[in-house]
Scaffold this motif. Structure first.
Motif, PDB file in Angstrom:
ATOM      1  N   LEU A 212       0.832  -1.207   0.000  1.00 54.31           N
ATOM      2  CA  LEU A 212       0.000   0.000   0.000  1.00 54.31           C
ATOM      3  C   LEU A 212       0.868   1.259   0.000  1.00 54.31           C
ATOM      4  O   LEU A 212       0.567   2.229  -0.702  1.00 54.31           O
ATOM      5  CB  LEU A 212      -0.949   0.006   1.201  1.00 54.31           C
ATOM      6  N   TRP A 213       1.952   1.243   0.753  1.00 58.69           N
ATOM      7  CA  TRP A 213       2.877   2.381   0.736  1.00 58.69           C
ATOM      8  C   TRP A 213       3.402   2.597  -0.679  1.00 58.69           C
ATOM      9  O   TRP A 213       3.479   3.727  -1.153  1.00 58.69           O
ATOM     10  CB  TRP A 213       4.058   2.162   1.675  1.00 58.69           C
ATOM     11  N   GLY A 214       3.787   1.516  -1.336  1.00 63.46           N
ATOM     12  CA  GLY A 214       4.311   1.615  -2.697  1.00 63.46           C
ATOM     13  C   GLY A 214       3.305   2.222  -3.656  1.00 63.46           C
ATOM     14  O   GLY A 214       3.644   3.066  -4.494  1.00 63.46           O
ATOM     15  N   ILE A 215       2.046   1.815  -3.519  1.00 67.70           N
ATOM     16  CA  ILE A 215       0.995   2.358  -4.372  1.00 67.70           C
ATOM     17  C   ILE A 215       0.796   3.846  -4.088  1.00 67.70           C
ATOM     18  O   ILE A 215       0.663   4.651  -5.008  1.00 67.70           O
ATOM     19  CB  ILE A 215      -0.310   1.564  -4.168  1.00 67.70           C
ATOM     20  N   CYS A 216       0.791   4.203  -2.819  1.00 65.40           N
ATOM     21  CA  CYS A 216       0.630   5.616  -2.446  1.00 65.40           C
ATOM     22  C   CYS A 216       1.819   6.453  -2.934  1.00 65.40           C
ATOM     23  O   CYS A 216       1.634   7.581  -3.413  1.00 65.40           O
ATOM     24  CB  CYS A 216       0.456   5.748  -0.935  1.00 65.40           C
ATOM     25  N   ILE A 217       3.016   5.916  -2.835  1.00 65.28           N
ATOM     26  CA  ILE A 217       4.209   6.615  -3.330  1.00 65.28           C
ATOM     27  C   ILE A 217       4.114   6.796  -4.841  1.00 65.28           C
ATOM     28  O   ILE A 217       4.382   7.877  -5.375  1.00 65.28           O
ATOM     29  CB  ILE A 217       5.502   5.860  -2.934  1.00 65.28           C
ATOM     30  N   PHE A 218       3.733   5.734  -5.549  1.00 71.19           N
ATOM     31  CA  PHE A 218       3.595   5.800  -7.007  1.00 71.19           C
ATOM     32  C   PHE A 218       2.581   6.874  -7.403  1.00 71.19           C
ATOM     33  O   PHE A 218       2.853   7.718  -8.265  1.00 71.19           O
ATOM     34  CB  PHE A 218       3.170   4.436  -7.558  1.00 71.19           C
ATOM     35  N   ALA A 219       1.410   6.854  -6.773  1.00 68.00           N
ATOM     36  CA  ALA A 219       0.358   7.810  -7.101  1.00 68.00           C
ATOM     37  C   ALA A 219       0.796   9.246  -6.793  1.00 68.00           C
ATOM     38  O   ALA A 219       0.580  10.156  -7.600  1.00 68.00           O
ATOM     39  CB  ALA A 219      -0.923   7.463  -6.347  1.00 68.00           C
ATOM     40  N   ALA A 220       1.425   9.442  -5.643  1.00 64.24           N
ATOM     41  CA  ALA A 220       1.881  10.790  -5.261  1.00 64.24           C
ATOM     42  C   ALA A 220       2.963  11.289  -6.220  1.00 64.24           C
ATOM     43  O   ALA A 220       2.933  12.443  -6.656  1.00 64.24           O
ATOM     44  CB  ALA A 220       2.405  10.781  -3.826  1.00 64.24           C
ATOM     45  N   ALA A 221       3.906  10.422  -6.556  1.00 66.56           N
ATOM     46  CA  ALA A 221       4.989  10.817  -7.463  1.00 66.56           C
ATOM     47  C   ALA A 221       4.439  11.158  -8.848  1.00 66.56           C
ATOM     48  O   ALA A 221       4.877  12.128  -9.474  1.00 66.56           O
ATOM     49  CB  ALA A 221       6.025   9.698  -7.563  1.00 66.56           C
ATOM     50  N   ALA A 222       3.470  10.386  -9.310  1.00 62.81           N
ATOM     51  CA  ALA A 222       2.867  10.663 -10.619  1.00 62.81           C
ATOM     52  C   ALA A 222       2.094  11.978 -10.593  1.00 62.81           C
ATOM     53  O   ALA A 222       2.221  12.799 -11.511  1.00 62.81           O
ATOM     54  CB  ALA A 222       1.960   9.507 -11.027  1.00 62.81           C
ATOM     55  N   ASP A 223       1.307  12.190  -9.555  1.00 64.35           N
ATOM     56  CA  ASP A 223       0.517  13.419  -9.447  1.00 64.35           C
ATOM     57  C   ASP A 223       1.398  14.659  -9.347  1.00 64.35           C
ATOM     58  O   ASP A 223       1.066  15.709  -9.888  1.00 64.35           O
ATOM     59  CB  ASP A 223      -0.416  13.366  -8.240  1.00 64.35           C
ATOM     60  N   LEU A 224       2.507  14.543  -8.624  1.00 61.39           N
ATOM     61  CA  LEU A 224       3.394  15.695  -8.418  1.00 61.39           C
ATOM     62  C   LEU A 224       4.472  15.826  -9.497  1.00 61.39           C
ATOM     63  O   LEU A 224       5.323  16.715  -9.417  1.00 61.39           O
ATOM     64  CB  LEU A 224       4.060  15.595  -7.038  1.00 61.39           C
ATOM     65  N   ASP A 225       4.463  14.923 -10.481  1.00 63.72           N
ATOM     66  CA  ASP A 225       5.488  14.902 -11.536  1.00 63.72           C
ATOM     67  C   ASP A 225       6.896  14.827 -10.960  1.00 63.72           C
ATOM     68  O   ASP A 225       7.810  15.530 -11.401  1.00 63.72           O
ATOM     69  CB  ASP A 225       5.380  16.131 -12.455  1.00 63.72           C
ATOM     70  N   GLU A 226       7.070  13.991  -9.942  1.00 62.96           N
ATOM     71  CA  GLU A 226       8.382  13.832  -9.310  1.00 62.96           C
ATOM     72  C   GLU A 226       8.738  12.349  -9.243  1.00 62.96           C
ATOM     73  O   GLU A 226       9.116  11.832  -8.201  1.00 62.96           O
ATOM     74  CB  GLU A 226       8.368  14.442  -7.909  1.00 62.96           C
ATOM     75  N   MET A 227       8.649  11.673 -10.371  1.00 60.92           N
ATOM     76  CA  MET A 227       8.941  10.248 -10.447  1.00 60.92           C
ATOM     77  C   MET A 227      10.468  10.070 -10.449  1.00 60.92           C
ATOM     78  O   MET A 227      11.129  10.382 -11.424  1.00 60.92           O
ATOM     79  CB  MET A 227       8.314   9.658 -11.713  1.00 60.92           C
ATOM     80  N   THR A 228      11.012   9.591  -9.338  1.00 65.06           N
ATOM     81  CA  THR A 228      12.463   9.411  -9.198  1.00 65.06           C
ATOM     82  C   THR A 228      12.867   7.953  -9.327  1.00 65.06           C
ATOM     83  O   THR A 228      14.009   7.610  -9.051  1.00 65.06           O
ATOM     84  CB  THR A 228      12.925   9.932  -7.825  1.00 65.06           C
ATOM     85  N   PHE A 229      11.935   7.104  -9.724  1.00 61.54           N
ATOM     86  CA  PHE A 229      12.188   5.665  -9.822  1.00 61.54           C
ATOM     87  C   PHE A 229      11.424   5.132 -11.026  1.00 61.54           C
ATOM     88  O   PHE A 229      10.484   5.766 -11.503  1.00 61.54           O
ATOM     89  CB  PHE A 229      11.718   4.954  -8.549  1.00 61.54           C
ATOM     90  N   THR A 230      11.857   3.979 -11.501  1.00 64.75           N
ATOM     91  CA  THR A 230      11.132   3.345 -12.599  1.00 64.75           C
ATOM     92  C   THR A 230      10.053   2.444 -12.019  1.00 64.75           C
ATOM     93  O   THR A 230      10.110   2.066 -10.841  1.00 64.75           O
ATOM     94  CB  THR A 230      12.071   2.504 -13.482  1.00 64.75           C
ATOM     95  N   PHE A 231       9.106   2.093 -12.842  1.00 65.86           N
ATOM     96  CA  PHE A 231       8.041   1.196 -12.410  1.00 65.86           C
ATOM     97  C   PHE A 231       8.621  -0.161 -12.022  1.00 65.86           C
ATOM     98  O   PHE A 231       8.204  -0.765 -11.037  1.00 65.86           O
ATOM     99  CB  PHE A 231       7.007   1.061 -13.534  1.00 65.86           C
ATOM    100  N   THR A 232       9.615  -0.606 -12.765  1.00 70.75           N
ATOM    101  CA  THR A 232      10.270  -1.889 -12.461  1.00 70.75           C
ATOM    102  C   THR A 232      10.961  -1.840 -11.104  1.00 70.75           C
ATOM    103  O   THR A 232      10.879  -2.788 -10.328  1.00 70.75           O
ATOM    104  CB  THR A 232      11.281  -2.242 -13.571  1.00 70.75           C
TER     105      THR A 232
END
Length: 194
Positions: free
Chosen positions: A83-103
């Motif tokens: 759940l943390w990972g999903i929340c991090i993914f969603a927050a990073a996508a919304d804020l345009d601050e993706m510092t990691f790959t999906f893999t």
């Protein structure tokens, strides 16, 4: 459901302190809580954020999203990290601050793409995800479906090649796991960076 446990703030790692204490410009958005404190106490959450190189703004947004989901339903201990990972993914996508790959995210969570999609759809029923995240998930799902279908066809073709050549000395020496490995490597090389 029982109330969520009260979380005490934790100290930000030294590396993150430098970014927290940077001076803010006059037109910048309000900064997160005090520079040496962030509103989450789960050390595993902090560790996951550190591995994914997540900035403080994403950490705070992801934690707030996690708390929303946590207060609306029961989260089993073994599902917290997912759940943390999903929340991090969603927050990073919304804020345009993706510092990691999906893999990288999937590897850190030790889950498959199918499990990730199931969990994010479950989260969407509890706490609506943005249309931006929804479109990213839709693209990932489509890409997965197409590549999965292509790989299955590729695997069948490779299987036929090695079954049709039983008299060939090389094919009799190849185990089925080696054939699958060769098939997978060839598939990855053939598909390129799609």
């Amino acid at each position: 459901p029982p109330p969520p446990p009260v979380m005490a703030p934790t100290r930000v790692p030294r590396k993150a302190e430098a970014t927290c204490s940077a001076p803010a410009s006059a037109d910048a958005a309000p900064s997160p809580p005090a520079p040496d404190r962030l509103p989450f106490a789960e050390t595993d959450f902090v560790a996951l954020c550190d591995v994914l190189r997540v900035p403080d703004s994403v950490r705070v947004t992801a934690w707030q999203s996690y708390e929303k989901v946590f207060t609306r339903g029961t989260v089993e201990d073994h599902l917290k990290k997912e759940l943390w990972g999903i929340c991090i993914f969603a927050a990073a996508a919304d804020l345009d601050e993706m510092t990691f790959t999906f893999t990288e995210l999937l590897k850190c969570l030790s889950i498959s793409i199918c499990r990730f999609i199931d969990l994010i759809e479950e989260k969407d029923r509890i706490d609506t995800i943005s249309t931006k995240v929804d479109s990213i998930i839709l693209r990932l799902k489509t890409k997965y479906d197409v590549l999965f279908a292509l790989y299955q066809k590729f695997e069948r073709t490779w299987g036929q090649i090695y079954v049709e050549q039983p008299s060939d000395q090389n094919s009799s020496e190849l185990s089925s796991s080696l054939v699958l490995k060769l098939c997978w490597i060839t598939f990855l090389l053939a598909k390129g960076k799609w």
